[in-house]
Design an enzyme around this catalytic site. Structure first.
Site, mmCIF file in Angstrom:
data_model
loop_
_atom_site.group_PDB
_atom_site.id
_atom_site.type_symbol
_atom_site.label_atom_id
_atom_site.label_comp_id
_atom_site.label_asym_id
_atom_site.label_seq_id
_atom_site.Cartn_x
_atom_site.Cartn_y
_atom_site.Cartn_z
ATOM 1 C CB THR A 117 42.244 45.111 29.236
ATOM 2 O OG1 THR A 117 42.419 43.688 29.288
ATOM 3 C CG2 THR A 117 41.261 45.490 30.329
ATOM 4 N N GLY B 77 48.586 45.939 27.024
ATOM 5 C CA GLY B 77 48.109 45.216 25.849
ATOM 6 C C GLY B 77 47.057 46.019 25.115
#
Lengths: 328, 328, 328, 328
Positions: A130, A15
């Site tokens: 992250t 991500g």
């Protein structure tokens, strides 16, 4: 610095998070500073397998320090989980003359890096990117600080309408396994309750607490809920339960969603990204491998990748206490 | 917690900073949590001298966690520097039944607190509130993180116009004695040079560096200058000098000014304020006095006020190095 | 201005919107300017029924011009829909000496105002406050401009992560009956498609259009969907349909929700609120009643309440065309 | 649309403003929509003289709708004021096959376009891009709305510190010849006084007004001053004068400067830019020349360039009145 490393590859994986671009920039410029070549690898490990590379000089990273997302793009690669995939990736690196790797991502990305290192004895260095702040070996992951600001700004807006209508809002924030975002943003936004994966408040105690809050004179309330909260109900079920048990309340739900991953990074994340990028490259040039660079006690420090992957990051009990006291 | 302290006064003093309101809220609610009364003292020491007090309960501080400035207002008090002034202040505290004090401010405010404690043996606890981050005993002062975000957002805007016109901008940021704001925001905003009180780059090296930057392909540049930079020229004199020596450059100046002190606090500053407020009150209730609560190695910790006042906060040499490398 | 009106009541009703506080401030200060008394009525018509009033002077509205929500709170009142409820409300107004009313809200609120005026011949004036921009007689309702900025800022963040991962996002924005927010924010955020209640694009054409966009070289896409879009599927059903028909796409959904109603108003909304507040009070003082003040051709103008309630606000066909061309 | 125009050049000229990139994007995509080629001309007229061109397709303008500044860069060109310069520029256009021009800029840029059209009978179309809103023929220039938001956000921050310290601030905003920014942002930010080039309040009345404001119970004040205010004193001289005449006030100055020109455009400016870009290209394709596209009564409309250049844009007297009433 003299080193056998002449060309470093950099990629972002998993991500995306704000500050990844600032970290790419730092890696590229530190390479240039030490007269080492630098290659951007697109779409994480998948691009490594496909040889999707681009030479990067200090001017390739102009004007990205303040941009969200990642100019190198990110992707999850199933192929990289196979030995064949990794072999192809290795061959591409060798063909391109790349002899060390900086991986910006989360624990899944670090696991990939470690496996890759073991198979090919290839130098790797991790940078924690992250928003979830769930990586052992650093007090802050890249993007966590920015995400917190995004969340509190959104909740500040929600509070405007909550207090205009004397409403109760459940606000779901990211954090499937870790309550760091919920806990910090909940304190920052002045939430009445914070539900996190690490703690089971229990539905009854939640309702009790909301009733107490109402009695104390608060006319509106915000409850911040981490995606993976322990109560195990999603935010819409929570709404139903509370409405049933507190018919006096008009309850609403807001799921903040993916906007938490984007946006221009905060100054903190930009500076952190710059520091970690410098340290990652210089550590590789010093012959180190299989570490993650992180922030510990305000200093840049190395943690073995294995520990970074396996170590637990617990929420700070002090913060839980502060949260309790603040809802007095 | 049992304690001889039954009523705590809280004040803000010196230059205001984002997060002061969140700290006031934390002090008030922690008092309520421990069934201790709390009194807000307006306009710092001056209001103490004038008995400008107000009882505060947990609902008095609703909806201020996200507000800039200080609802208790701040002021500098010459009268408090006199023994007479302090005596009046003491009498007002006694009359109001206040038996401990939380002072939110900078080193000037802490000096006042220490003198006051010595004269009247009155329990005091300090919370570092200033955007300058120049207080010993804490890695972050309240408001520093917010100010950094304000500065980088402003410079991001300036960069838009700088790069559209291939211009050089000198941007003056706050920091009369300390370069923390300049150094961090300069790295965060991708400045080509950063001039701080702690380092004398020298005018010649500044011009050289700018020329090198231009040669390297950068078409526009930002130089971040702390108010108290060592070169000793103000930002307009710097402009003149550079224009004379680099006629190819169109130079502009921007002095960011007081907007750096205001604005809704970042999540970081709100959480920090909450933690420090809790610790300040609980430390007083535990019988401690003459400390400043701060953040050290990510943990809330106490530092004797004397040290907080006299100790130096040096800029991090690592950041200077990172800044150098980033301008490659 | 001489007038039989000596005391004006002001209330906010229906969904809150940014700029309501600025409008309250303008009403209060315009009253003071003309030496007319002003009374704030809490919680809309419900507070009128309960006599929940507060005298307001020019200093009562300090520092609210930039605050979201409404300090007078808002509520929906079922009781006001009954003749009995309205009679009680009227009695409270008479008892308090209030002889005219400014109602800040949407068409539901205006309908209430009109009925009230008919029954009691009580002077009323409306100010359009809703983010939806669906009121006839004004080019802009209070809060519309702010909501558009909130939406595009959120989508800018979502785009960071969409383009990092080559994803397609469906972003749901407010607008149950009107596509103004979707259409304007969609153009502003550079959306690939915009689905609104006023137009039925059709699922097949949506998929076709997304395929064309992908073919043209776009690697990520944003589709902005109004709550009440004509296709009649909710945003999660849209996701499922597209994923089935475009397996190459990784689709995500984001529902922006109530944050769209809050936040500090834009300069546009603050200025508009000030202008409308002045006009509303001065129109009442001139003996006018049953109008809404609005912005028409950049000038403040009156529209009969009946028209404001019944008139349609259609989306601008030119904007639909601009949107089409922009997705080339 | 059939037209003799096959290739359109687009440039930005003069001071940059937020929304210029969105306008470039709209021009490029409208060309693509109509199968007309499009060429970006760098650095305004100077780049035209130097033949600094680049072919642009719809994908060249991805992800710029939300970016401040101008990707085509801007410059002022002395050479273009000479017949020789313009001849060279014309030759470059002809060589590149460009047969019409969209000029995004202010009145200086439009004057250049008009002269160029007269000399070579070359089709030109103007788009008003300047934050000052001082162009006749449009209610809003590109960037004006964004600049207003930048200014009120900055003043909101300044007010935090002003009200914490009971201070008076003079805030200088852009507007050498026109008070639009000062007047609108002053109302939006709740300024106590607004000094603009169009009105001479006079120093005595300023002091009187500030004294009245103080008496009325306001403890802090903001005075917004346009660069070219009529009193003819700069903002530092104003400070000195007021401090001399109101020793009770602690006065500070803030000059907002170039940050007003940058930043991500507001939704309003992005939509406006899109509409104007479409209209500019389509008007050229319809055979029109020597017009400026603007927004009049909320509709896109053409104004002859000559009028746009010479026409006056007066500040709205209604706004002056609103401003007066708001400071009650």
């Amino acid at each position: 610095m003299s080193s056998t490393i002449k060309k470093i590859g950099v990629l972002t994986s998993g991500g995306d998070s704000p500050g990844m671009n600032a970290a790419i920039r730092a890696v590229v410029r530190t390479c240039a500073f030490h007269n080492v070549e630098c290659v951007g690898i697109y779409r994480g490990y998948q691009g490594m397998i496909e040889g999707d590379f681009k030479e990067m000089g200090p001017r390739s990273v102009n004007n990205i320090v303040n941009k969200g997302g990642t100019i190198l793009k990110s992707a999850r690669s199933k192929e990289f989980m196979t030995a064949d995939g990794r072999k192809q990736a290795y061959q591409h690196l060798i063909d391109a003359g790349i002899n060390a790797l900086v991986v910006i991502g989360g624990d899944g990305s670090f696991t990939g890096a470690e496996v890759f290192n073991k198979e090919f004895n290839f130098p790797v260095m991790g940078i924690p990117g992250t928003i979830d702040n769930d990586i052992y070996g650093t007090s802050h992951t890249l993007g966590f600080d920015t995400a917190l600001n995004t969340v509190v700004e959104a909740i500040d807006k929600i509070r405007d309408t909550a207090s205009s209508h004397n409403r109760l809002f459940f606000v779901e924030v990211m954090g499937r396994d870790a309550g760091h975002i919920a806990l910090n943003s909940g304190i920052g936004a002045g939430a009445e309750e914070i539900l996190i994966p690490e703690e089971d408040l229990g539905l009854d105690r939640l309702v009790e607490s909301l009733k107490r809050s109402k009695l104390s004179g608060k006319s509106s309330s915000i409850v911040v809920v981490a995606e993976g909260d322990k109560i195990g109900k999603n935010v819409f079920e929570l709404k139903d339960y509370v409405e049933e048990n507190m018919p006096e309340y008009d309850v609403r739900v807001s799921v903040l969603g993916h906007m938490q991953r984007g946006g221009s990074p905060s100054c903190f994340d930009r500076v952190l990204a710059s520091r970690l990028g410098v340290k990652a490259v210089e550590s590789l040039l010093e012959g180190k491998t299989n570490f993650m660079v992180g922030l510990l006690n305000d200093k840049v420090a190395l943690t073995p990748l294995t520990q970074a992957i396996k170590g637990n990051t617990e929420v700070d009990r002090e913060l839980l206490r502060v949260s309790d006291i603040m809802t007095t």
